[in-house]
Design a protein around this motif. Structure first.
Motif, PDB file in Angstrom:
ATOM      1  N   ALA A 177      -3.732   7.403   1.679  1.00 38.15           N
ATOM      2  CA  ALA A 177      -3.114   7.469   3.004  1.00 38.15           C
ATOM      3  C   ALA A 177      -2.515   6.111   3.379  1.00 38.15           C
TER       4      ALA A 177
ATOM      5  N   ASP B 116      -2.676   4.719   6.951  1.00 39.30           N
ATOM      6  CA  ASP B 116      -3.896   4.095   7.466  1.00 39.30           C
ATOM      7  C   ASP B 116      -3.749   2.581   7.508  1.00 39.30           C
ATOM      8  N   TYR B 117      -2.996   2.022   6.555  1.00 38.30           N
ATOM      9  CA  TYR B 117      -2.810   0.573   6.508  1.00 38.30           C
ATOM     10  C   TYR B 117      -1.843   0.115   7.585  1.00 38.30           C
ATOM     11  N   ARG B 118      -0.847   0.932   7.862  1.00 40.09           N
ATOM     12  CA  ARG B 118       0.070   0.639   8.966  1.00 40.09           C
ATOM     13  C   ARG B 118      -0.736   0.486  10.248  1.00 40.09           C
ATOM     14  N   GLU B 119      -1.626   1.446  10.497  1.00 42.10           N
ATOM     15  CA  GLU B 119      -2.475   1.416  11.690  1.00 42.10           C
ATOM     16  C   GLU B 119      -3.415   0.206  11.658  1.00 42.10           C
ATOM     17  N   LYS B 120      -4.025  -0.038  10.525  1.00 44.89           N
ATOM     18  CA  LYS B 120      -4.949  -1.173  10.375  1.00 44.89           C
ATOM     19  C   LYS B 120      -4.262  -2.502  10.695  1.00 44.89           C
TER      20      LYS B 120
ATOM     21  N   GLN C   3       2.946   3.747  14.983  1.00 48.64           N
ATOM     22  CA  GLN C   3       3.330   4.872  14.139  1.00 48.64           C
ATOM     23  C   GLN C   3       4.824   5.168  14.206  1.00 48.64           C
TER      24      GLN C   3
ATOM     25  N   TRP D  98       0.872  -1.171   0.000  1.00 49.54           N
ATOM     26  CA  TRP D  98       0.000   0.000   0.000  1.00 49.54           C
ATOM     27  C   TRP D  98       0.907   1.218   0.000  1.00 49.54           C
TER      28      TRP D  98
END
Length: 158
Positions: free
Chosen positions: A70, A73-77, A82, A41
């Protein structure tokens, strides 16, 4: 003495194999040479992400990219803190990959199969795959990120 048809095919195949070997083409069964798909992503406009994908493909990985607005957003998902962030996030066989992780360390990860969330190269260190700038190579670490968010150095590049 003429060769029978079976022997002629065998000799022909042997000659073809020798010709391929002389060109440096590996004679490996296709299934053994295939590596898993790395799903990425990234931003559509990020040049270094494109270069990292090319690095993976050069090392035999199949890559499926998703251009998104973004990538973070996938890192967080995927549960990656972070603080390990970079410009793109990827997944391979259940592991998260963040940033410019060298193919060599991905291969090692898949070979060793540690209990972990995945690997991260935080930031965008010059000299990491996709971040090449001439002969400059800044030191960086590839981190093994545990499921609880803690990390340890998996490999140092100096």
């Amino acid at each position: 003495m003429p060769l029978n048809p079976a022997r002629r095919r065998w000799v022909g195949a042997l000659g073809a194999a020798a010709a391929l070997a002389a060109t440096g083409v590996a004679l490996v069964p296709a299934r053994a040479a295939r590596k898993p798909v790395v799903e990425v992503w990234k931003s559509a406009t990020c040049g270094c992400c494109h270069e990292w994908v090319a690095h993976l493909e050069k090392h035999g990985f199949q890559v499926k990219t998703h251009d998104v607005d973004a990538p973070g957003d996938y890192r967080e998902k995927f549960g990656l803190p972070q603080k390990y962030g970079s410009c793109h996030t990827a997944k391979v066989e259940g592991y998260v990959l963040e940033g410019h992780v060298p193919a060599r360390e991905i291969e090692r990860l898949l070979r060793e199969r540690p209990q972990a969330l995945g690997l991260a190269v935080p930031g965008m260190p010059v000299g990491s795959p996709g971040m090449e700038v001439g002969s400059r190579k800044d030191p960086y670490d590839v981190l093994l990120v545990a499921r609880d968010g803690r990390a340890s150095v998996y490999q140092s590049y100096r």
